[in-house]
Design a protein around this motif. Structure first.
Motif, PDB file in Angstrom:
ATOM      1  N   GLY A   1      24.214  20.916  22.371  1.00 49.60           N
ATOM      2  CA  GLY A   1      23.522  19.810  21.726  1.00 49.60           C
ATOM      3  C   GLY A   1      22.054  19.793  22.111  1.00 49.60           C
TER       4      GLY A   1
ATOM      5  N   LYS B   1      20.866  27.438  12.275  1.00 47.81           N
ATOM      6  CA  LYS B   1      21.365  26.923  13.551  1.00 47.81           C
ATOM      7  C   LYS B   1      20.249  26.230  14.329  1.00 47.81           C
TER       8      LYS B   1
ATOM      9  N   GLY C   1      37.538  16.492   7.316  1.00 51.02           N
ATOM     10  CA  GLY C   1      36.484  16.978   8.203  1.00 51.02           C
ATOM     11  C   GLY C   1      36.330  18.483   8.216  1.00 51.02           C
TER      12      GLY C   1
ATOM     13  N   GLY D   1      29.481  25.798  12.171  1.00 53.39           N
ATOM     14  CA  GLY D   1      29.993  24.451  12.404  1.00 53.39           C
ATOM     15  C   GLY D   1      29.056  23.382  11.882  1.00 53.39           C
ATOM     16  N   GLU D   2      28.709  22.428  12.734  1.00 53.25           N
ATOM     17  CA  GLU D   2      27.877  21.300  12.341  1.00 53.25           C
ATOM     18  C   GLU D   2      26.542  21.754  11.739  1.00 53.25           C
TER      19      GLU D   2
ATOM     20  N   VAL E   1      26.520  22.150   7.901  1.00 51.60           N
ATOM     21  CA  VAL E   1      26.701  20.980   7.032  1.00 51.60           C
ATOM     22  C   VAL E   1      25.410  20.631   6.297  1.00 51.60           C
TER      23      VAL E   1
ATOM     24  N   ARG F   1      19.730  15.772   6.093  1.00 49.60           N
ATOM     25  CA  ARG F   1      19.761  14.847   7.238  1.00 49.60           C
ATOM     26  C   ARG F   1      18.682  13.794   7.027  1.00 49.60           C
TER      27      ARG F   1
ATOM     28  N   HIS G   1      19.115  22.852  12.994  1.00 53.24           N
ATOM     29  CA  HIS G   1      20.043  21.810  13.438  1.00 53.24           C
ATOM     30  C   HIS G   1      19.779  21.440  14.899  1.00 53.24           C
TER      31      HIS G   1
ATOM     32  N   LEU H   1      35.039  22.067   6.780  1.00 47.95           N
ATOM     33  CA  LEU H   1      33.884  22.553   6.028  1.00 47.95           C
ATOM     34  C   LEU H   1      34.309  23.278   4.762  1.00 47.95           C
TER      35      LEU H   1
ATOM     36  N   LYS I   1      31.669  18.493   4.321  1.00 47.77           N
ATOM     37  CA  LYS I   1      32.955  18.237   4.973  1.00 47.77           C
ATOM     38  C   LYS I   1      33.865  17.518   3.995  1.00 47.77           C
TER      39      LYS I   1
END
Lengths: 415, 285
Positions: B127, A243, A393, A270-271, A274, A414, A246, A395, A389
């Motif tokens: 974010g 986490k 979309g 979540g994101e 990925v 990334r 990210h 996961l 994804k």
């Protein structure tokens, strides 16, 4: 008076005979273990319990294991919560053996806890099937009654580098950040050796204390231009690490982390989930291990198929099984098969059967070192998965390595 | 290297604001009452769990949850003062240490029974903000801003309101304050409540970016001791400054040595300040 004595004698003999026959009919085999229902290893440990309990339920419903002398064995689990602590493990395994009369033992989850249990098992002459414990070092201590289901820690992350070489042959710089515990340290020591042997540069190599929640100091030390970040530890700390990687906007070609990524619960990040790759002992999508494969390898196939296991597990627990679940199930399956082959519950005979064991299950091949590192798993291999994804979309945890198991192409983390 | 250093220092300082907030409660209680609140850590943890439960059970935004967290903190402080502290206030220091330590054990015991020691997490993200080598999660920025706001409010309360002045009067000279008609019991209870309010608030903020268990307040309690000694007692600005120094240190140390060395340096500083300037940077003469 003589008639009365005769009658009593007759009754006594009858009772003894009846008791003997009843004893010959069915026997309860107690499988003892502790599990971390609380503490930092609870996510992994509970799934392992679920897997074992599923096997026990299935084998008992199928009528149990029949021995050559006609005895039918039914299995029963006896377990306690070890709170993720070594001291509790040793107290409780001693109790399982002495008070609960456990015939066989399954390890607690995690290498440190399993190591604590192993010394007790060996000391009291009880076979211990080790699941949820990958560390190699336990098997270098001269134990003869400890048998490992998991692929050893020394082979846990090395395959991720093979994948990295395939994804990007130009990748050269690694950062290794790991939990300072037995399992994770064994993994990264082997990984570092393997990496350097392959020509990689390890630019950062640092351990964090179990219980760490702030990974920013470690993330900030990752050198610029690092191609891959590997390490982690267990579910709680590794999830937090992923986490925070990210949140810090880290760029890398690969992020491969221990234990947490193969857990379905990891998707809750979540994101942040990925692109994260995780080494897994087994995956519900891995249909390669089946009867056909067994035939090609000239090995017996034992137990349910992948599809059968998935279906039974989901029906009972309403959740997708993870490798922790499969590990728990196979620990029971292996024990049941060894008892069947030994034709006895005697420790020495079952040990002999396990030493000779070489078979295929839905979980993979299982074979034990019987020489220098007695009990070390030498037949099983790792699978690597990546959260990706799908078209909608959503996961999905895809298998990306080895190629024979692949359900999707690996993607860069990334860029 | 410069980029890494800047990132490290920024992260450390942002965290330092929250450390300062956590320490502010301990400092206030310690400074006003000369009571060392050994239940400080578990109170921080209860702040974490309150925010967590409101978020997961009632769907309350973690930042909005800070209001009920603060209320809970105040109520908890009043209760702890009434039950455990009031009767031993004039007894030797050991009695107040034991009383608050007992509260510590009770909270951890009940907390372990209710929540176990499994990690919990508030899955909430705002974010990140990026500029050059810096990438900062907004949750940490918000926590730092909230800590500054709390410090400002506490300062205004203590120096510009009647109850605040009364608290300082009691801290300065309890008997004289009583002679002036101030109820010292009421003021002491209020200051204890403010102390635990700040601790819970810090816990609620920390929960937005770190996972936690009922035992997680412990490390922040230890840091609070260092900060109280560093910044001086009873002064909110001292606590904030001490927090920033500690946070800055936590940012700098990992850049030059393994992260494991951070506690060694922190407690080394603790001892050094005790030896050289025992009243702390902004403490009373």
């Amino acid at each position: 008076m003589r008639r009365l004595l005769f009658l009593l004698g007759a009754l006594t003999v009858t009772a003894l005979l009846a008791g003997g026959m009843a004893g010959a009919a069915t026997k309860n085999v107690v499988i003892g273990f502790t599990a971390s229902q609380t503490g930092k290893l609870n996510v992994e440990a509970i799934r392992q319990i679920n897997g074992l309990n599923l096997w026990i339920e299935q084998v008992n419903e199928a009528g149990g294991v029949k021995l050559p002398d006609g005895t039918v064995l039914k299995f029963q689990a006896k377990f306690y919560d070890d709170e993720s602590k070594k001291e509790r493990v040793q107290e409780l395994y001693t109790k399982l053996i002495n008070q609960d009369k456990a015939d066989f033992l399954i390890s607690p989850y995690s290498s440190g806890l399993a190591d604590a249990a192993a010394v007790i098992a060996q000391q009291y002459n009880r076979i211990l099937i080790s699941a949820g414990a990958a560390s190699d070092s336990t098997y270098k201590k001269g134990y003869t009654l400890i048998f490992q289901v998991y692929t050893p820690a020394s082979r846990y992350l090395t395959g991720a580098l093979d994948l990295l070489a395939k994804m990007d042959p130009a990748a050269k710089k690694l950062a290794i950040i790991h939990e300072k515990d037995k399992f994770s340290t064994d993994v990264v020591e082997a990984l570092k050796k393997y990496a350097e042997g392959k020509g990689y540069q390890v630019g950062l190599y640092e351990g964090y204390e179990p219980g760490t929640t702030d990974f920013a100091p470690f993330i900030n030390k990752i050198p610029a231009g690092t191609d891959a970040i590997l390490g982690g530890g267990h579910f709680a700390d590794t999830s937090t690490f992923a986490k925070q990687l990210h949140e810090k906007g880290i760029k890398a070609k690969m992020v491969a982390l221990l234990v947490a990524p193969p857990e379905p619960k990891f998707a809750e990040l979540g994101e942040a989930a990925v692109g994260v790759i995780g080494p897994s002992q087994w995956e519900p999508l891995a249909t390669t291990y089946n009867k056909d494969t067994a035939q090609k390898l000239n090995l017996p196939f034992v137990g349910p198929s992948v599809e059968e296991f998935n279906k039974a597990y989901q029906a009972k627990y309403k959740e997708t099984p993870s490798y922790h679940s499969a590990g728990g199930y196979v620990a029971g399956l292996l024990l049941g098969e060894a008892i069947k082959q030994a034709g006895s519950t005697d420790t020495a005979k079952v040990k002999e059967a396990l030493d000779k064991m070489d078979l295929l299950t839905f979980y993979g091949r299982l074979k034990f070192d019987t020489a220098k590192d007695h009990g070390l798993q030498i037949g099983h291999e790792m699978i690597y998965t990546q959260w990706q994804k799908d078209a909608q979309g959503k996961l999905v945890n895809q298998i990306v390595w080895p190629e024979a198991f692949r359900t999707a192409e690996a993607k860069l983390y990334r860029q | 290297m410069f980029g890494q250093l800047l990132s490290s220092l920024t992260d450390g300082l942002l965290l330092g604001f929250v450390y300062g907030l956590a320490a502010m409660g301990l400092s206030l209680i310690w400074g006003v009452m000369t009571v060392i609140n050994l239940a400080h850590g578990p109170v921080i943890a209860l702040g974490m769990f309150t925010a967590y439960l409101l978020f997961t059970q009632a769907g309350v935004n973690p930042y909005l949850a800070l209001l009920p967290v603060a209320v809970l903190g105040m109520v908890m402080g009043l209760v702890i003062y009434g039950v455990a502290v009031h009767r031993v206030l004039n007894a030797p220091h050991l009695s107040t240490l034991l009383a608050t330590f007992a509260v510590n054990m009770i909270i951890i015991g009940v907390g372990t029974a209710v929540f176990t020691t499994s990690p919990h997490n508030i899955d909430y993200s705002l974010g990140s903000f990026s500029a050059g080598p810096l990438t900062v999660p907004f949750t940490r920025v918000v926590a730092a801003l909230a800590a500054m706001a709390a410090t400002a409010l506490l300062y205004l309360f203590l120096y510009f309101t009647r109850p605040g002045k009364a608290i300082r009067a009691v801290a300065n000279n309890r008997m004289a304050a009583e002679l002036m008609g101030i109820s010292s019991t009421t003021m002491l209870a209020l200051s204890f409540g403010l102390g635990t309010l700040l601790a819970c608030l810090a816990g609620g903020l920390i929960a937005t970016f770190f996972p936690f268990t009922i035992l997680s307040g412990g490390p922040y309690e230890l840091k609070s001791f260092v900060i109280c000694v560093l910044g001086g007692l009873g002064n909110p600005l001292g606590a904030l400054l001490g927090g920033l120094l500690l946070g800055g240190l936590e940012g700098l140390v990992p850049a030059f040595m393994p992260v494991s060395w951070v506690p060694v340096v922190e407690f080394g500083l603790f001892v050094l300040v005790l030896l050289v300037r025992p009243q702390g940077l902004l403490g009373a003469k």
